[in-house]
Write a protein that holds these residues in place. Structure first.
Motif, PDB file in Angstrom:
ATOM      1  N   LYS A  54       0.808  -1.217   0.000  1.00 54.92           N
ATOM      2  CA  LYS A  54       0.000   0.000   0.000  1.00 54.92           C
ATOM      3  C   LYS A  54       0.845   1.272   0.000  1.00 54.92           C
ATOM      4  CE  LYS A  54      -4.218  -1.882   2.028  1.00 54.92           C
ATOM      5  NZ  LYS A  54      -5.214  -1.765   3.111  1.00 54.92           N
ATOM      6  N   ILE A  55       2.161   1.117   0.109  1.00 57.37           N
ATOM      7  CA  ILE A  55       3.005   2.311   0.025  1.00 57.37           C
ATOM      8  C   ILE A  55       2.841   2.959  -1.353  1.00 57.37           C
ATOM      9  CG2 ILE A  55       5.105   1.177  -0.861  1.00 57.37           C
ATOM     10  CD1 ILE A  55       6.710   3.020   1.024  1.00 57.37           C
ATOM     11  N   ALA A  56       2.462   2.157  -2.350  1.00 56.15           N
ATOM     12  CA  ALA A  56       2.241   2.684  -3.700  1.00 56.15           C
ATOM     13  C   ALA A  56       1.055   3.637  -3.754  1.00 56.15           C
ATOM     14  CB  ALA A  56       2.034   1.529  -4.680  1.00 56.15           C
ATOM     15  N   GLU A  57       0.189   3.572  -2.734  1.00 53.55           N
ATOM     16  CA  GLU A  57      -0.995   4.433  -2.701  1.00 53.55           C
ATOM     17  C   GLU A  57      -0.772   5.700  -1.891  1.00 53.55           C
ATOM     18  OE1 GLU A  57      -4.146   2.019  -1.183  1.00 53.55           O
ATOM     19  OE2 GLU A  57      -3.761   0.384  -2.595  1.00 53.55           O
ATOM     20  N   MET A  58       0.355   5.791  -1.187  1.00 51.34           N
ATOM     21  CA  MET A  58       0.630   6.973  -0.365  1.00 51.34           C
ATOM     22  C   MET A  58       0.952   8.171  -1.244  1.00 51.34           C
ATOM     23  SD  MET A  58       2.900   5.463   2.807  1.00 51.34           S
ATOM     24  CE  MET A  58       2.930   7.069   3.638  1.00 51.34           C
ATOM     25  N   PRO A  59       0.656   9.389  -0.789  1.00 55.13           N
ATOM     26  CA  PRO A  59       1.059  10.581  -1.547  1.00 55.13           C
ATOM     27  C   PRO A  59       2.573  10.591  -1.752  1.00 55.13           C
ATOM     28  CG  PRO A  59      -0.450  11.171   0.212  1.00 55.13           C
ATOM     29  CD  PRO A  59      -0.089   9.734   0.437  1.00 55.13           C
ATOM     30  N   SER A  60       3.015  11.037  -2.917  1.00 55.05           N
ATOM     31  CA  SER A  60       4.448  11.160  -3.168  1.00 55.05           C
ATOM     32  C   SER A  60       4.739  12.582  -3.651  1.00 55.05           C
ATOM     33  CB  SER A  60       4.923  10.128  -4.187  1.00 55.05           C
ATOM     34  OG  SER A  60       4.191  10.213  -5.383  1.00 55.05           O
ATOM     35  N   VAL A  61       5.961  13.023  -3.389  1.00 54.87           N
ATOM     36  CA  VAL A  61       6.310  14.432  -3.628  1.00 54.87           C
ATOM     37  C   VAL A  61       7.612  14.547  -4.408  1.00 54.87           C
ATOM     38  CG1 VAL A  61       5.046  15.372  -1.654  1.00 54.87           C
ATOM     39  CG2 VAL A  61       7.352  14.454  -1.314  1.00 54.87           C
ATOM     40  N   GLY A  62       7.834  13.634  -5.359  1.00 54.89           N
ATOM     41  CA  GLY A  62       9.076  13.642  -6.118  1.00 54.89           C
ATOM     42  C   GLY A  62      10.145  12.845  -5.400  1.00 54.89           C
ATOM     43  N   ASP A  63      11.381  13.177  -5.640  1.00 54.18           N
ATOM     44  CA  ASP A  63      12.490  12.515  -4.952  1.00 54.18           C
ATOM     45  C   ASP A  63      13.611  13.532  -4.748  1.00 54.18           C
ATOM     46  OD1 ASP A  63      13.909  12.689  -7.404  1.00 54.18           O
ATOM     47  OD2 ASP A  63      13.054  10.786  -8.057  1.00 54.18           O
ATOM     48  N   MET A  64      14.764  13.062  -4.320  1.00 52.48           N
ATOM     49  CA  MET A  64      15.825  14.006  -3.984  1.00 52.48           C
ATOM     50  C   MET A  64      16.390  14.724  -5.212  1.00 52.48           C
ATOM     51  SD  MET A  64      16.132  14.425  -0.805  1.00 52.48           S
ATOM     52  CE  MET A  64      17.592  15.463  -0.889  1.00 52.48           C
ATOM     53  N   SER A  65      16.152  14.214  -6.391  1.00 50.29           N
ATOM     54  CA  SER A  65      16.637  14.903  -7.581  1.00 50.29           C
ATOM     55  C   SER A  65      15.628  15.925  -8.098  1.00 50.29           C
ATOM     56  CB  SER A  65      16.960  13.894  -8.693  1.00 50.29           C
ATOM     57  OG  SER A  65      15.785  13.207  -9.098  1.00 50.29           O
ATOM     58  N   LYS A  66      14.363  15.770  -7.715  1.00 49.67           N
ATOM     59  CA  LYS A  66      13.326  16.696  -8.201  1.00 49.67           C
ATOM     60  C   LYS A  66      12.156  16.755  -7.215  1.00 49.67           C
ATOM     61  CE  LYS A  66      11.384  13.134 -11.298  1.00 49.67           C
ATOM     62  NZ  LYS A  66      12.240  12.045 -10.809  1.00 49.67           N
ATOM     63  N   ALA A  67      12.439  17.176  -6.012  1.00 50.46           N
ATOM     64  CA  ALA A  67      11.382  17.304  -4.999  1.00 50.46           C
ATOM     65  C   ALA A  67      10.408  18.419  -5.377  1.00 50.46           C
ATOM     66  CB  ALA A  67      11.997  17.590  -3.638  1.00 50.46           C
ATOM     67  N   ASN A  68       9.132  18.171  -5.155  1.00 51.84           N
ATOM     68  CA  ASN A  68       8.073  19.130  -5.490  1.00 51.84           C
ATOM     69  C   ASN A  68       7.746  19.969  -4.259  1.00 51.84           C
ATOM     70  OD1 ASN A  68       5.561  20.400  -6.008  1.00 51.84           O
ATOM     71  ND2 ASN A  68       4.999  18.818  -7.481  1.00 51.84           N
ATOM     72  N   ASP A  69       8.286  21.181  -4.213  1.00 47.27           N
ATOM     73  CA  ASP A  69       8.126  22.044  -3.039  1.00 47.27           C
ATOM     74  C   ASP A  69       6.654  22.343  -2.749  1.00 47.27           C
ATOM     75  OD1 ASP A  69      10.804  22.010  -3.521  1.00 47.27           O
ATOM     76  OD2 ASP A  69      11.114  24.153  -3.262  1.00 47.27           O
ATOM     77  N   GLU A  70       5.891  22.633  -3.783  1.00 52.72           N
ATOM     78  CA  GLU A  70       4.476  22.975  -3.588  1.00 52.72           C
ATOM     79  C   GLU A  70       3.701  21.798  -3.003  1.00 52.72           C
ATOM     80  OE1 GLU A  70       2.647  24.551  -7.057  1.00 52.72           O
ATOM     81  OE2 GLU A  70       4.010  26.259  -7.212  1.00 52.72           O
ATOM     82  N   ALA A  71       3.977  20.609  -3.520  1.00 50.77           N
ATOM     83  CA  ALA A  71       3.289  19.418  -3.009  1.00 50.77           C
ATOM     84  C   ALA A  71       3.655  19.172  -1.548  1.00 50.77           C
ATOM     85  CB  ALA A  71       3.636  18.203  -3.862  1.00 50.77           C
ATOM     86  N   ILE A  72       4.916  19.412  -1.213  1.00 49.50           N
ATOM     87  CA  ILE A  72       5.355  19.234   0.174  1.00 49.50           C
ATOM     88  C   ILE A  72       4.636  20.226   1.085  1.00 49.50           C
ATOM     89  CG2 ILE A  72       7.326  19.494   1.739  1.00 49.50           C
ATOM     90  CD1 ILE A  72       9.089  18.378  -0.544  1.00 49.50           C
ATOM     91  N   LEU A  73       4.631  21.491   0.714  1.00 50.42           N
ATOM     92  CA  LEU A  73       3.989  22.509   1.544  1.00 50.42           C
ATOM     93  C   LEU A  73       2.497  22.258   1.709  1.00 50.42           C
ATOM     94  CD1 LEU A  73       5.788  25.726   0.241  1.00 50.42           C
ATOM     95  CD2 LEU A  73       5.970  24.738   2.540  1.00 50.42           C
ATOM     96  N   SER A  74       1.856  21.715   0.682  1.00 51.64           N
ATOM     97  CA  SER A  74       0.414  21.473   0.764  1.00 51.64           C
ATOM     98  C   SER A  74       0.058  20.430   1.810  1.00 51.64           C
ATOM     99  CB  SER A  74      -0.119  21.023  -0.606  1.00 51.64           C
ATOM    100  OG  SER A  74       0.309  19.701  -0.917  1.00 51.64           O
ATOM    101  N   LEU A  75       1.035  19.600   2.184  1.00 49.22           N
ATOM    102  CA  LEU A  75       0.788  18.548   3.183  1.00 49.22           C
ATOM    103  C   LEU A  75       1.058  19.023   4.604  1.00 49.22           C
ATOM    104  CD1 LEU A  75       2.434  15.629   1.190  1.00 49.22           C
ATOM    105  CD2 LEU A  75      -0.003  15.871   1.693  1.00 49.22           C
ATOM    106  N   ASN A  76       1.563  20.256   4.740  1.00 51.50           N
ATOM    107  CA  ASN A  76       1.839  20.845   6.047  1.00 51.50           C
ATOM    108  C   ASN A  76       2.696  19.931   6.934  1.00 51.50           C
ATOM    109  OD1 ASN A  76       1.648  22.872   8.017  1.00 51.50           O
ATOM    110  ND2 ASN A  76      -0.128  21.891   8.982  1.00 51.50           N
ATOM    111  N   PRO A  77       3.859  19.484   6.436  1.00 55.08           N
ATOM    112  CA  PRO A  77       4.694  18.571   7.231  1.00 55.08           C
ATOM    113  C   PRO A  77       5.426  19.297   8.355  1.00 55.08           C
ATOM    114  CG  PRO A  77       5.831  19.154   5.231  1.00 55.08           C
ATOM    115  CD  PRO A  77       4.466  19.797   5.133  1.00 55.08           C
ATOM    116  N   ASP A  78       5.799  18.537   9.378  1.00 53.93           N
ATOM    117  CA  ASP A  78       6.597  19.121  10.462  1.00 53.93           C
ATOM    118  C   ASP A  78       8.031  18.598  10.471  1.00 53.93           C
ATOM    119  OD1 ASP A  78       5.829  16.594  11.298  1.00 53.93           O
ATOM    120  OD2 ASP A  78       4.521  17.329  12.900  1.00 53.93           O
ATOM    121  N   VAL A  79       8.389  17.740   9.496  1.00 56.43           N
ATOM    122  CA  VAL A  79       9.774  17.315   9.312  1.00 56.43           C
ATOM    123  C   VAL A  79       9.897  16.687   7.920  1.00 56.43           C
ATOM    124  CG1 VAL A  79       9.477  14.982  10.272  1.00 56.43           C
ATOM    125  CG2 VAL A  79      11.738  16.060  10.336  1.00 56.43           C
TER     126      VAL A  79
END
Length: 318
Positions: free
Chosen positions: A82-107
């Motif tokens: 089920k990890i394939a169903e989790m939200p993903s935000v790119g990877d270390m070569s092309k991380a998606n800043d907007e997608a990350i911020l939209s999830l309101n992460p704390d780390v």
């Protein structure tokens, strides 16, 4: 008297509350030696590397996104399809800043040793979210344990971290105990059969091969890789030939090359291609590569399928 006792207890309680508040902000030092500050244990983490730690430490409920890479990695998929169903935000070569911020992460958990990844980590820091860096492994299995304890402190999973460390150290010692008395000459090739690993202790595959009873052969060199001739390989005459996971060729290319027919590894059919991505060197399942090398260098030392089953059950699924 009762009134005095009540005042004393109230003062004591307020003192405890104040002490807790003062300790809410705590400092940790990550694997890169950088200080990270937290006001509380994270509840919304983004993992851009090291996703198997999510399951090793039992913190899936605290993770809101993983990397695209995790969804293609066979080990996390075995642990949890089920990890394939989790939200993903790119990877270390092309991380998606907007997608990350939209999830309101704390780390955000990253691996930033490659230069391109380092730039990504610096950019993510500017988002104002704490960054925890994995990697910077100098010693196996001790630094894998250090990663476990680091993430255990971050997510309040210290007991799980200790359990993982104990298992990894036990299994590492079992492998070392089974290495042959005489070292076996091993050639490790990368993008071309003649582009080979230098025998330097900074590379995980060299460390693993040399610890399980092999000896990585190469000309004298201080780099990671060195170009050699086919004639050099014939003269060095490796007993085992290991091909990098990332090589654009397989065992057949070596076994059928007329130039290599007199090489001992080719004569005896001891040419192998890695099954596991090198990125796993940051995580507990680095042991799978160690088992693989051990079996190739010292046949019969391990049942790789059984060892993989035990690793998954004891570290990730228990």
């Amino acid at each position: 008297m009762r009134r005095l006792l009540l005042v004393f207890l109230l003062a004591l309680l307020l003192g405890c509350v104040q002490k807790t508040a003062l300790n809410e902000t705590h400092k940790l030092v990550d694997m890169a030696g950088k200080e990270v500050f937290f006001n509380k244990s994270p509840e919304r983490a983004v993992f851009l590397a090291g996703e198997s730690w999510i399951y090793a430490l039992g913190i899936k409920d605290k993770v809101v996104a993983v990397s695209d890479t995790a969804k293609r990695n066979p080990i996390p998929l075995k642990i949890d399809p089920k990890i394939a169903e989790m939200p993903s935000v790119g990877d270390m070569s092309k991380a998606n800043d907007e997608a990350i911020l939209s999830l309101n992460p704390d780390v955000i958990v990253v691996w930033d040793e490659p230069p391109g990844y380092k730039e990504t980590a610096k950019r993510l820091e500017r988002l104002g979210i704490p960054i925890v860096r994995l990697g910077y492994i100098d010693s196996y299995p001790d630094d894998i344990c250090q990663e476990a304890f680091l993430l255990g402190k971050v997510f309040g999973a210290e007991k799980r971290a200790e359990k993982v460390c104990d298992f990894v150290k036990k299994k590492w010692n079992e492998v070392i105990a089974k290495k042959p008395e005489k070292a076996v000459k091993v050639l490790y090739s990368f993008t071309a059969p003649t582009y080979i690993a230098c025998n330097v202790s900074t590379q995980p595959y060299v460390v693993f091969i040399n610890n399980v009873g092999g000896e990585v052969i190469s000309p004298e060199c201080n780099a990671t890789w060195v170009q050699v001739s086919k004639e050099w390989i014939l003269e060095a005459n490796p007993e085992v030939w290991i091909i990098s996971y990332y090589a654009p060729y397989n065992e057949t290319a070596i076994l059928t090359d007329p130039a290599f027919q007199d090489v001992k590894a080719v004569k005896n059919g001891r040419v192998y291609k890695e099954s596991y991505k090198p990125l796993q060197f940051l995580e507990p399942y680095f042991l799978l590569t160690v088992y693989e090398y051990s079996q190739w260098i010292n046949p019969g030392s391990f049942d790789i399928e059984e060892e993989e089953k035990e690793l998954l059950e004891q570290v990730y699924l228990s």
